[in-house]
Design a protein around this motif. Structure first.
Motif, short mmCIF file in Angstrom:
data_model
loop_
_atom_site.label_atom_id
_atom_site.label_comp_id
_atom_site.label_asym_id
_atom_site.label_seq_id
_atom_site.Cartn_x
_atom_site.Cartn_y
_atom_site.Cartn_z
N UNK A 20 -6.07 -7.57 4.75
CA UNK A 20 -5.89 -6.69 6.03
C UNK A 20 -4.01 -6.50 5.93
N UNK A 21 -3.43 -7.93 5.19
CA UNK A 21 -1.85 -7.88 5.08
C UNK A 21 -1.90 -6.65 4.89
N UNK A 22 -2.18 -6.79 3.23
CA UNK A 22 -2.24 -5.19 1.95
C UNK A 22 -2.99 -4.38 2.92
N UNK A 23 -3.28 -3.96 3.78
CA UNK A 23 -3.95 -3.31 4.38
C UNK A 23 -2.63 -2.55 5.53
N UNK A 24 -2.33 -3.87 6.01
CA UNK A 24 -1.47 -3.00 7.21
C UNK A 24 0.56 -2.21 6.44
N UNK A 25 0.20 -2.84 5.00
CA UNK A 25 1.45 -2.77 4.66
C UNK A 25 1.43 -1.16 4.22
N UNK A 26 -0.03 -0.82 3.70
CA UNK A 26 -0.09 0.55 2.76
C UNK A 26 -0.06 1.24 4.51
N UNK A 27 -0.65 1.12 5.78
CA UNK A 27 -0.37 1.91 6.88
C UNK A 27 1.24 1.63 6.98
N UNK A 28 1.82 0.91 7.60
CA UNK A 28 3.22 0.95 7.37
C UNK A 28 3.64 2.46 6.49
N UNK A 29 3.45 2.02 4.95
CA UNK A 29 3.77 3.45 4.43
C UNK A 29 3.51 4.64 4.20
N UNK A 30 1.89 4.67 4.70
CA UNK A 30 2.19 5.99 5.06
C UNK A 30 2.71 6.40 5.70
N UNK A 31 3.85 5.81 6.47
CA UNK A 31 4.54 6.80 7.73
C UNK A 31 5.56 7.46 6.85
N UNK A 32 5.48 6.66 5.28
CA UNK A 32 7.05 7.36 5.14
C UNK A 32 6.93 8.12 3.75
N UNK A 33 5.66 8.06 2.70
CA UNK A 33 5.61 8.90 2.25
C UNK A 33 4.18 10.19 1.74
N UNK A 34 4.12 10.34 1.68
CA UNK A 34 2.71 11.58 1.52
C UNK A 34 1.94 11.06 0.89
N UNK A 35 2.41 10.87 -0.49
CA UNK A 35 1.49 10.19 -1.85
C UNK A 35 1.75 8.60 -1.75
N UNK A 36 1.02 7.72 -2.26
CA UNK A 36 1.14 6.56 -2.73
C UNK A 36 0.64 5.15 -4.01
N UNK A 37 0.78 5.33 -4.80
CA UNK A 37 0.92 4.04 -6.11
C UNK A 37 0.37 3.07 -5.74
N UNK A 38 -1.05 3.05 -5.86
CA UNK A 38 -0.94 1.31 -6.02
C UNK A 38 -0.97 1.08 -7.39
N UNK A 39 -0.57 0.40 -7.88
CA UNK A 39 -0.48 -0.99 -8.22
C UNK A 39 -0.96 -1.49 -8.73
N UNK A 40 -2.04 -2.39 -8.98
CA UNK A 40 -2.77 -2.85 -9.38
C UNK A 40 -2.17 -3.85 -10.60
N UNK A 41 -1.80 -5.39 -10.09
CA UNK A 41 -1.21 -6.18 -11.17
C UNK A 41 -1.60 -6.94 -12.10
N UNK A 42 -1.68 -7.67 -13.10
CA UNK A 42 -2.14 -8.73 -13.24
C UNK A 42 -3.52 -7.39 -13.81
N UNK A 43 -3.82 -6.48 -14.13
CA UNK A 43 -4.78 -6.01 -14.62
C UNK A 43 -5.82 -6.43 -15.00
N UNK A 44 -5.22 -7.33 -16.31
CA UNK A 44 -5.97 -7.35 -17.31
C UNK A 44 -6.41 -8.90 -17.07
N UNK A 45 -6.46 -8.99 -16.60
CA UNK A 45 -6.92 -10.68 -15.63
C UNK A 45 -8.18 -11.20 -14.43
N UNK A 46 -8.64 -11.21 -14.89
CA UNK A 46 -10.24 -11.80 -13.93
C UNK A 46 -10.89 -12.83 -14.37
N UNK A 47 -12.21 -13.26 -13.72
CA UNK A 47 -12.80 -14.62 -13.40
C UNK A 47 -12.63 -16.00 -13.41
#
Length: 182
Positions: free
Chosen positions: A15-42
């Motif tokens: 929900x913290x990320x979600x609120x940040x995206x909602x805030x950003x949505x008021x400033x930009x038309x499109x948003x790239x969401x970088x999935x960091x550490x994409x090579x890490x899992x499990x």
């Protein structure tokens, strides 16, 4: 048209990320969401794959009034070229959003406008806290969008994080390790 960039590990998207995206949505038309550490899992620290995190983001932001581009960004252990690495993996963007001091510094040095925001209920809307609640299977669902709960259940995420957390040194264990488990 303005396009922004917001990076996070999203382990899980909460929900913290979600609120940040909602805030950003008021400033930009499109948003790239970088999935960091994409090579890490499990692992306890990074239990979900990049693909699973893309599912979380895509489903949680299905109704957003914003064009979203989720982009996996693998770790790069050379900070001086990190922004170039991000740019090579992403659609172009004009503004970066981050509160991480290193990320702010790297984008600033590269001449990218960086905007920061207040943290949202950081004491509970923080990945480590949510993962600990997932391990205990205690109250984590209230801290993430409903779509994320659905994805975590679909992939057996609670069982996975509980299992990998039971192993000594789970964050450093690799599936190709040759050590005898006994």
């Amino acid at each position: 048209m303005r396009r922004g960039f917001y990076i996070g590990r999203f382990q899980p998207y909460h929900d913290g990320h979600h609120r940040m995206v909602e805030r950003i949505a008021g400033e930009v038309d499109e948003l790239v969401l970088g999935i960091g550490s994409a090579d890490d899992s499990h692992t306890r620290h990074d239990p979900f794959t990049a693909g699973e995190r893309i599912m979380m983001l895509t489903k949680a932001l299905d109704d957003a009034d914003l064009v979203i581009y989720p982009v996996p960004i693998e770790d790069l252990d050379r900070n001086a070229v990190w922004v170039s690495h991000v740019r090579s993996m992403s659609p172009t963007f004009e503004i970066a959003y981050s509160n991480n001091p290193l990320v702010v510094q790297l984008f600033t040095e590269a001449g990218v406008e960086v905007r920061q925001s207040p943290m949202f209920e950081r004491e509970k809307l923080e990945g480590t806290e949510i993962r600990e609640r997932m391990i205990a299977d205690d109250g984590w669902e209230a801290l993430v969008p409903d779509a994320v709960v659905d994805v975590v259940r679909e992939i057996g995420g609670i069982e996975r994080i509980q299992r990998v957390s039971d192993t000594d040194g789970a964050d450093s264990y690799r599936a190709d390790a040759t050590a005898d488990p006994e």
